[in-house]
Scaffold this active site. Structure first.
Site, PDB file in Angstrom:
ATOM      1  NE  ARG A 126       6.993  -1.088   9.957  1.00 45.11           N
ATOM      2  CZ  ARG A 126       5.869  -0.759   9.350  1.00 45.11           C
ATOM      3  NH1 ARG A 126       5.890  -0.154   8.187  1.00 45.11           N
ATOM      4  NH2 ARG A 126       4.709  -1.033   9.909  1.00 45.11           N
TER       5      ARG A 126
ATOM      6  NE  ARG B 287       7.072  -3.486   6.252  1.00 44.37           N
ATOM      7  CZ  ARG B 287       5.787  -3.148   6.092  1.00 44.37           C
ATOM      8  NH1 ARG B 287       5.383  -2.557   4.998  1.00 44.37           N
ATOM      9  NH2 ARG B 287       4.913  -3.426   7.029  1.00 44.37           N
TER      10      ARG B 287
ATOM     11  NE  ARG C 108       1.878  -4.439  11.774  1.00 41.78           N
ATOM     12  CZ  ARG C 108       2.661  -4.204  10.726  1.00 41.78           C
ATOM     13  NH1 ARG C 108       3.703  -4.980  10.493  1.00 41.78           N
ATOM     14  NH2 ARG C 108       2.399  -3.221   9.923  1.00 41.78           N
TER      15      ARG C 108
ATOM     16  NE  ARG D 291      -3.864  -0.568  10.229  1.00 46.61           N
ATOM     17  CZ  ARG D 291      -2.761  -0.067   9.651  1.00 46.61           C
ATOM     18  NH1 ARG D 291      -2.735   1.167   9.208  1.00 46.61           N
ATOM     19  NH2 ARG D 291      -1.704  -0.827   9.509  1.00 46.61           N
TER      20      ARG D 291
ATOM     21  CE  LYS E 136      -2.024  -0.705   3.994  1.00 45.42           C
ATOM     22  NZ  LYS E 136      -1.404  -1.938   4.488  1.00 45.42           N
TER      23      LYS E 136
HETATM   24  P1  AMP Z   1       1.274   0.889   9.088  1.00 46.81           P
HETATM   25  O1  AMP Z   1       2.582   1.527   8.783  1.00 46.81           O
HETATM   26  O2  AMP Z   1       0.125   1.474   8.300  1.00 46.81           O
HETATM   27  O3  AMP Z   1       1.303  -0.614   8.985  1.00 46.81           O
HETATM   28  O4  AMP Z   1       0.939   1.237  10.614  1.00 46.81           O
HETATM   29  C1  AMP Z   1       1.792   0.865  11.662  1.00 46.81           C
HETATM   30  C2  AMP Z   1       1.028   0.838  12.972  1.00 46.81           C
HETATM   31  O5  AMP Z   1       0.497   2.153  13.248  1.00 46.81           O
HETATM   32  C3  AMP Z   1      -0.187  -0.072  13.002  1.00 46.81           C
HETATM   33  O6  AMP Z   1       0.148  -1.416  13.268  1.00 46.81           O
HETATM   34  C4  AMP Z   1      -0.993   0.556  14.134  1.00 46.81           C
HETATM   35  O7  AMP Z   1      -0.444   0.256  15.401  1.00 46.81           O
HETATM   36  C5  AMP Z   1      -0.772   2.044  13.876  1.00 46.81           C
HETATM   37  N1  AMP Z   1      -1.799   2.568  12.951  1.00 46.81           N
HETATM   38  C6  AMP Z   1      -1.598   3.115  11.712  1.00 46.81           C
HETATM   39  N2  AMP Z   1      -2.753   3.495  11.150  1.00 46.81           N
HETATM   40  C7  AMP Z   1      -3.729   3.188  12.046  1.00 46.81           C
HETATM   41  C8  AMP Z   1      -5.140   3.311  12.045  1.00 46.81           C
HETATM   42  N3  AMP Z   1      -5.820   3.835  10.992  1.00 46.81           N
HETATM   43  N4  AMP Z   1      -5.820   2.884  13.146  1.00 46.81           N
HETATM   44  C9  AMP Z   1      -5.176   2.376  14.199  1.00 46.81           C
HETATM   45  N5  AMP Z   1      -3.853   2.196  14.262  1.00 46.81           N
HETATM   46  C10 AMP Z   1      -3.116   2.605  13.204  1.00 46.81           C
END
Ligand code: AMP
Length: 192
Positions: free
Chosen positions: A133, A127, A144, A88, A13
């Site tokens: 990360r 990754r 996740r 989400r 994404k």
């Molecule tokens: P991502 O980089 O989009 O995978 O986001 C990393 C982490 O940030 C996720 O695993 C959540 O802990 C938090 N996060 C990002 N976007 C959201 C969202 N829309 N709602 C809740 N937590 C989020």
């Protein structure tokens, strides 16, 4: 263009959202990146988010929704946005719909990235090694993916019911996936 990009962690994404924001000359709003920057800077928002992120859990809706609503009010989002990683949950999607309805500028499409679980695990392990990360450690990755299945996958139906869902086969070279997305978006009927 006003787009949301849906898909499990590792679906690509973020990579595609950056390209789409350039293509449509609009803002790229990646909630995970905003949280990581806040954690790195030690802000209050970062402190509120970090424990959830480290566990692979979602940050609570009220925190995320407030952050995104503030971001959408900024100047660079007036030309449109690609939302990567938001919504989400159904509550987040509803909050976004309400905001966009108030502004009279509804969402134009919700891209849903289709990737097999095997491919996701392979990409996420790569990754974790490359980017260090913390939330890409194997156990956290599995968690996740579960969180995605329970909390976020229902959004596929949510947007399908609203006629906004654009599914994309997200397996293949980056440029090929970008072309597929642009082709699919060409075919959508844009609201006025
Ligand atoms: P991502 O980089 O989009 O995978 O986001 C990393 C982490 O940030 C996720 O695993 C959540 O802990 C938090 N996060 C990002 N976007 C959201 C969202 N829309 N709602 C809740 N937590 C989020």
């Amino acid at each position: 263009m006003r787009l949301v990009v849906l898909g499990p962690p590792g679906a690509g994404k973020g990579t595609q959202a950056v390209k789409l924001a350039v293509q449509f000359a609009c803002a790229d709003v990646a909630t995970g990146d905003i949280f990581r920057a806040n954690v790195a800077q030690g802000t209050e928002l970062g402190r509120a988010a970090q424990e959830y992120m480290d566990r692979g859990d979602l940050v609570p809706d009220d925190v995320v929704i407030a952050m995104v609503m503030e971001r959408l009010a900024s100047q660079d989002c007036q030309a449109g946005f690609v939302l990567d990683g938001f919504p989400r949950t159904v509550a987040q999607a509803e909050a976004l719909d309400r905001r966009l309805a108030e502004q009279g500028s509804p969402l134009e499409a919700a891209l849903s990235f289709d990737v097999t679980e095997d491919e996701l695990l392979r990409r996420l392990a790569g990754r974790a090694a490359a980017q260090h990360r913390a939330d890409d450690a194997e156990q956290t990755i599995r968690h996740r993916l579960e969180v995605f299945a329970i909390k976020t996958r229902p959004l596929i139906d949510y947007y399908a019911h609203r006629g906004l869902l654009v599914p994309v086969d997200a397996i293949g070279p980056i440029e090929v996936v970008t072309k597929r997305i642009l082709g699919a978006l060409d075919g959508i009927r844009r609201p006025a």
